[in-house]
Enzyme design. Structure first.
Site, PDB file in Angstrom:
ATOM      1  N   LYS A  22     -32.989 -41.553 139.299  1.00  0.00           N
ATOM      2  CA  LYS A  22     -31.517 -41.413 139.258  1.00  0.00           C
ATOM      3  C   LYS A  22     -31.102 -40.614 138.025  1.00  0.00           C
ATOM      4  CE  LYS A  22     -29.089 -44.823 137.276  1.00  0.00           C
ATOM      5  NZ  LYS A  22     -28.145 -44.518 136.182  1.00  0.00           N
ATOM      6  N   ASN A  23     -31.707 -40.934 136.871  1.00  0.00           N
ATOM      7  CA  ASN A  23     -31.260 -40.327 135.616  1.00  0.00           C
ATOM      8  C   ASN A  23     -31.771 -38.910 135.419  1.00  0.00           C
ATOM      9  OD1 ASN A  23     -29.777 -42.564 135.136  1.00  0.00           O
ATOM     10  ND2 ASN A  23     -31.133 -43.443 133.599  1.00  0.00           N
ATOM     11  N   ARG A  92     -20.080 -43.114 134.671  1.00  0.00           N
ATOM     12  CA  ARG A  92     -19.944 -42.489 133.354  1.00  0.00           C
ATOM     13  C   ARG A  92     -20.701 -41.169 133.267  1.00  0.00           C
ATOM     14  NH1 ARG A  92     -21.781 -43.442 129.705  1.00  0.00           N
ATOM     15  NH2 ARG A  92     -20.199 -43.175 128.121  1.00  0.00           N
ATOM     16  N   CYS A 116     -18.651 -49.565 129.246  1.00  0.00           N
ATOM     17  CA  CYS A 116     -19.131 -50.298 130.420  1.00  0.00           C
ATOM     18  C   CYS A 116     -19.642 -51.638 129.901  1.00  0.00           C
ATOM     19  CB  CYS A 116     -20.224 -49.510 131.127  1.00  0.00           C
ATOM     20  SG  CYS A 116     -21.738 -49.434 130.182  1.00  0.00           S
ATOM     21  N   ARG A 121     -20.105 -46.954 124.700  1.00  0.00           N
ATOM     22  CA  ARG A 121     -20.596 -45.718 125.317  1.00  0.00           C
ATOM     23  C   ARG A 121     -19.738 -44.504 124.928  1.00  0.00           C
ATOM     24  NH1 ARG A 121     -23.721 -47.081 129.722  1.00  0.00           N
ATOM     25  NH2 ARG A 121     -24.799 -45.110 129.411  1.00  0.00           N
ATOM     26  N   PRO A 122     -19.542 -44.261 123.646  1.00  0.00           N
ATOM     27  CA  PRO A 122     -18.728 -43.109 123.236  1.00  0.00           C
ATOM     28  C   PRO A 122     -19.393 -41.787 123.636  1.00  0.00           C
ATOM     29  CG  PRO A 122     -19.874 -44.036 121.353  1.00  0.00           C
ATOM     30  CD  PRO A 122     -20.119 -44.973 122.497  1.00  0.00           C
ATOM     31  N   VAL A 123     -18.602 -40.709 123.637  1.00  0.00           N
ATOM     32  CA  VAL A 123     -19.144 -39.372 123.949  1.00  0.00           C
ATOM     33  C   VAL A 123     -18.824 -38.392 122.821  1.00  0.00           C
ATOM     34  CG1 VAL A 123     -19.204 -39.638 126.464  1.00  0.00           C
ATOM     35  CG2 VAL A 123     -17.088 -38.847 125.340  1.00  0.00           C
ATOM     36  N   ASP A 124     -18.626 -38.937 121.630  1.00  0.00           N
ATOM     37  CA  ASP A 124     -18.287 -38.083 120.476  1.00  0.00           C
ATOM     38  C   ASP A 124     -19.376 -37.057 120.178  1.00  0.00           C
ATOM     39  OD1 ASP A 124     -19.666 -40.569 119.845  1.00  0.00           O
ATOM     40  OD2 ASP A 124     -19.667 -39.881 117.773  1.00  0.00           O
ATOM     41  N   ASP A 304     -33.725 -49.504 129.174  1.00  0.00           N
ATOM     42  CA  ASP A 304     -33.459 -49.787 130.597  1.00  0.00           C
ATOM     43  C   ASP A 304     -34.476 -50.747 131.199  1.00  0.00           C
ATOM     44  OD1 ASP A 304     -32.178 -46.471 131.469  1.00  0.00           O
ATOM     45  OD2 ASP A 304     -31.341 -48.138 130.346  1.00  0.00           O
ATOM     46  N   ILE A 326     -30.544 -50.094 121.060  1.00  0.00           N
ATOM     47  CA  ILE A 326     -29.816 -48.922 121.564  1.00  0.00           C
ATOM     48  C   ILE A 326     -28.364 -49.262 121.875  1.00  0.00           C
ATOM     49  CG2 ILE A 326     -29.744 -47.111 123.314  1.00  0.00           C
ATOM     50  CD1 ILE A 326     -32.274 -46.918 121.680  1.00  0.00           C
ATOM     51  N   ARG A 396     -25.971 -48.809 142.714  1.00  0.00           N
ATOM     52  CA  ARG A 396     -25.707 -47.596 141.937  1.00  0.00           C
ATOM     53  C   ARG A 396     -27.018 -46.908 141.552  1.00  0.00           C
ATOM     54  NH1 ARG A 396     -22.076 -48.059 136.923  1.00  0.00           N
ATOM     55  NH2 ARG A 396     -22.905 -45.939 136.886  1.00  0.00           N
TER      56      ARG A 396
HETATM   57  C1  EPZ Z   1     -28.732 -42.515 129.213  1.00  0.00           C
HETATM   58  O1  EPZ Z   1     -27.429 -42.934 128.877  1.00  0.00           O
HETATM   59  C2  EPZ Z   1     -29.068 -43.227 130.530  1.00  0.00           C
HETATM   60  N1  EPZ Z   1     -28.129 -42.812 131.566  1.00  0.00           N
HETATM   61  C3  EPZ Z   1     -28.992 -44.745 130.322  1.00  0.00           C
HETATM   62  O2  EPZ Z   1     -29.397 -45.361 131.537  1.00  0.00           O
HETATM   63  C4  EPZ Z   1     -29.978 -45.134 129.226  1.00  0.00           C
HETATM   64  O3  EPZ Z   1     -29.879 -46.510 128.980  1.00  0.00           O
HETATM   65  C5  EPZ Z   1     -29.658 -44.343 127.935  1.00  0.00           C
HETATM   66  O4  EPZ Z   1     -29.671 -42.927 128.214  1.00  0.00           O
HETATM   67  C6  EPZ Z   1     -30.649 -44.629 126.825  1.00  0.00           C
HETATM   68  O5  EPZ Z   1     -31.929 -44.322 127.263  1.00  0.00           O
HETATM   69  C7  EPZ Z   1     -28.304 -41.610 132.160  1.00  0.00           C
HETATM   70  O6  EPZ Z   1     -29.215 -40.860 131.849  1.00  0.00           O
HETATM   71  C8  EPZ Z   1     -27.309 -41.241 133.226  1.00  0.00           C
HETATM   72  P1  EPZ Z   1     -27.381 -42.205 125.010  1.00  0.00           P
HETATM   73  P2  EPZ Z   1     -26.624 -42.158 127.699  1.00  0.00           P
HETATM   74  O7  EPZ Z   1     -26.346 -41.139 124.844  1.00  0.00           O
HETATM   75  O8  EPZ Z   1     -27.036 -40.749 127.643  1.00  0.00           O
HETATM   76  C9  EPZ Z   1     -24.757 -43.749 121.386  1.00  0.00           C
HETATM   77  C10 EPZ Z   1     -29.253 -46.858 133.332  1.00  0.00           C
HETATM   78  O9  EPZ Z   1     -29.324 -48.090 133.390  1.00  0.00           O
HETATM   79  N2  EPZ Z   1     -23.926 -42.550 121.612  1.00  0.00           N
HETATM   80  O10 EPZ Z   1     -28.815 -41.835 124.863  1.00  0.00           O
HETATM   81  O11 EPZ Z   1     -25.183 -42.488 127.873  1.00  0.00           O
HETATM   82  C11 EPZ Z   1     -24.683 -44.739 122.528  1.00  0.00           C
HETATM   83  O12 EPZ Z   1     -23.564 -45.592 122.387  1.00  0.00           O
HETATM   84  C12 EPZ Z   1     -28.443 -46.201 132.232  1.00  0.00           C
HETATM   85  O13 EPZ Z   1     -29.817 -46.065 134.126  1.00  0.00           O
HETATM   86  C13 EPZ Z   1     -22.905 -42.255 120.720  1.00  0.00           C
HETATM   87  O14 EPZ Z   1     -22.668 -42.990 119.770  1.00  0.00           O
HETATM   88  O15 EPZ Z   1     -27.169 -42.904 126.412  1.00  0.00           O
HETATM   89  C14 EPZ Z   1     -25.989 -45.478 122.413  1.00  0.00           C
HETATM   90  O16 EPZ Z   1     -25.865 -46.480 121.405  1.00  0.00           O
HETATM   91  C15 EPZ Z   1     -27.776 -47.234 131.334  1.00  0.00           C
HETATM   92  N3  EPZ Z   1     -22.145 -41.140 120.936  1.00  0.00           N
HETATM   93  C16 EPZ Z   1     -26.958 -44.407 121.895  1.00  0.00           C
HETATM   94  O17 EPZ Z   1     -26.125 -43.365 121.343  1.00  0.00           O
HETATM   95  C17 EPZ Z   1     -22.380 -40.305 122.000  1.00  0.00           C
HETATM   96  O18 EPZ Z   1     -21.665 -39.272 122.136  1.00  0.00           O
HETATM   97  C18 EPZ Z   1     -27.844 -43.794 122.978  1.00  0.00           C
HETATM   98  O19 EPZ Z   1     -26.990 -43.407 124.032  1.00  0.00           O
HETATM   99  C19 EPZ Z   1     -23.430 -40.611 122.886  1.00  0.00           C
HETATM  100  C20 EPZ Z   1     -24.205 -41.738 122.678  1.00  0.00           C
END
Ligand code: EPZ
Length: 417
Positions: A22-23, A92, A116, A121-124, A304, A326, A396
């Site tokens: 999926k990812n 998301r 969620c 889950r910020p996107v900054d 995960d 994480i 999902r």
């Molecule tokens: C991806 O999410 C996966 N989703 C998640 O899988 C997975 O848990 C995660 O990576 C970690 O491996 C997809 O690929 C669609 P991150 P992502 O950005 O990219 C922080 C599942 O169950 N962060 O690597 O959203 C964040 O809060 C899902 O399949 C910021 O602070 O995760 C987290 O603490 C759940 N600012 C850390 O970084 C940002 O702009 C890692 O998040 C982005 C992230």
């Protein structure tokens, strides 16, 4: 809507085949925005998030054609740059359209993804990186409004490893002017898979799978055909299903080297398993040991897999300390497992599990994708009947999880409500 009714039914025995990741499918789908030629993706999992992403692409005006062996996405007819709030709310990962839309159209309007169950889950990091590539981005009325002329390559330093952040910048940089270097890039196999698709489309990329990825921008990308890699988290989930039931399971069509740290952890707890090509064989055991683990970015132990591992640890002998490093709120499954009789103490980012404990079936609430899977695993060994509510979370991200488990001897019934 439906619920799952599970009867503990002893050891699993048989085979399961792993579906596409999926990812990886999700960023591969948004990568199709970058080309005006059709892209065919095969081994795409039948999960709701993929369906949601296909809806998002078709609402941008792109052609989406389901094939017997995958899906064809045609970006030639794209005519919109905005996504609907309820699609982003449902998934998301819609944020993965931001980079490609900016690169292809110079405009994007995406609802700011909310948090969620597992965290804010910020996107900054995504937004700051795309601004460094020259995008003007404002946050207004809960929307990300982005525009640019042509993105311009530069050095991007991620202060924190972000999977989708790396993917967004990787995709945007393929059409930027000049060279982009991503430092502290995520190392997940899904990043490598995306890079393989982009390269097949004509992108110039080096270093995927390492923490430094260099991209030389080109003027346009062409069509391609790409097979999505197997889902490493689905694979690990079935390893845990065999482990928790002390069963004998062959897990086919997987990529064992994509989950090496997880498999090593399962061997540490005493799970007899062997790897033969794209098959993992989990053999029956007479008891497992509680072992500590901490979730880390790849190649560390995957966050995960944390919930599923916790379910197994409730049946292991002794104490295990599980540290979630994480996400800030990824222990909701523990609350439900405690209602089933598990001995779990939560202390901030740590969960201390003491086992083995007899679990008893009851009504439980699914909260997020992986928590839902962990409750299914607990139900496989609980005495009596476990009823899992809100199973839309499962759909999902898991391709026919209940059907595949039933094929291996589980007693699971999907009941409409
Ligand atoms: C991806 O999410 C996966 N989703 C998640 O899988 C997975 O848990 C995660 O990576 C970690 O491996 C997809 O690929 C669609 P991150 P992502 O950005 O990219 C922080 C599942 O169950 N962060 O690597 O959203 C964040 O809060 C899902 O399949 C910021 O602070 O995760 C987290 O603490 C759940 N600012 C850390 O970084 C940002 O702009 C890692 O998040 C982005 C992230």
């Amino acid at each position: 809507m439906a619920k799952l009714v599970i009867q503990g039914n002893g050891p699993l025995n048989g085979r399961v085949a792993i579906s596409g990741a999926k990812n990886s499918a999700l960023p591969c789908l948004t990568a199709c925005i970058l080309s005006s030629e059709p892209v065919t993706l095969t081994n795409v999992p039948q999960v709701d998030d993929v369906a949601t992403m296909c809806t998002l692409l078709s609402e941008l005006g792109m052609g989406v054609r389901n094939l017997s062996h995958g899906v064809e996405i045609d970006g030639s007819s794209i005519h919109a740059h905005a996504t609907r709030y309820d699609l982003v709310k449902a998934m998301r990962a819609s944020i993965l359209a931001l980079g490609p839309l900016l690169a292809r159209l110079g405009r994007a309007e995406i609802s700011l993804p909310g948090g969620c169950a597992i965290g804010a889950r910020p996107v900054d990091l995504h937004i700051n990186a795309l601004k460094q590539l020259g995008a003007e981005i404002t946050l207004e009325h809960g929307n990300i409004e982005a525009r640019c002329t042509r993105l311009k390559g530069t050095e991007i330093y991620f202060d924190k490893v972000t999977v989708t952040g790396t993917e967004n910048v990787l995709m945007a940089a393929t059409l930027a002017e000049g060279t982009t270097v991503i430092h502290n890039a995520a190392l997940e196999p899904e990043i490598e898979d995306l890079a393989h698709l982009l390269r097949a489309m004509g992108a110039q990329i080096k270093g995927e799978g390492t923490s430094t990825i260099a991209i030389e921008g080109v003027r346009e990308l062409k069509g391609a055909t790409h097979e999505v890699i197997p889902d490493r988290i689905e694979t690990g989930t079935y390893v845990c299903a065999a482990a928790i039931t002390a069963g004998h399971l062959f897990i086919d069509k997987c990529r064992p080297n994509h989950l090496s740290r997880f498999l090593e952890q399962m061997q540490r707890v005493g799970l007899p398993l062997s790897v033969n090509g794209d098959t993992i064989e989990v053999k029956p055991h007479t008891g497992l040991l509680g072992k500590d683990v901490q979730t880390m970015p790849h190649p560390g132990f995957p966050t995960d897999m944390q919930a599923q591992y916790m379910a197994v640890m409730t049946q292991a002998k002794g104490r295990s300390l599980i540290t979630e490093s994480i996400f800030e709120n990824r222990f909701m499954h523990a609350v439900e497992m405690k209602r089933m009789g598990a001995d779990i103490r939560i202390d901030g980012h740590n969960a201390i599990v003491t086992g083995p404990t007899n679990l008893s079936g009851t009504d439980v609430q699914a909260t997020d994708l992986r928590a839902s899977a962990s409750l299914v695993l607990a139900g496989l060994v609980a005495d009596g009947e476990t009823v899992i509510h809100e199973i839309q979370h499962l759909a999902r991200g898991y391709d026919r999880l209940d059907e595949k488990l039933v094929m291996a001897g589980a007693r699971i019934e999907r009941v409409a409500i």
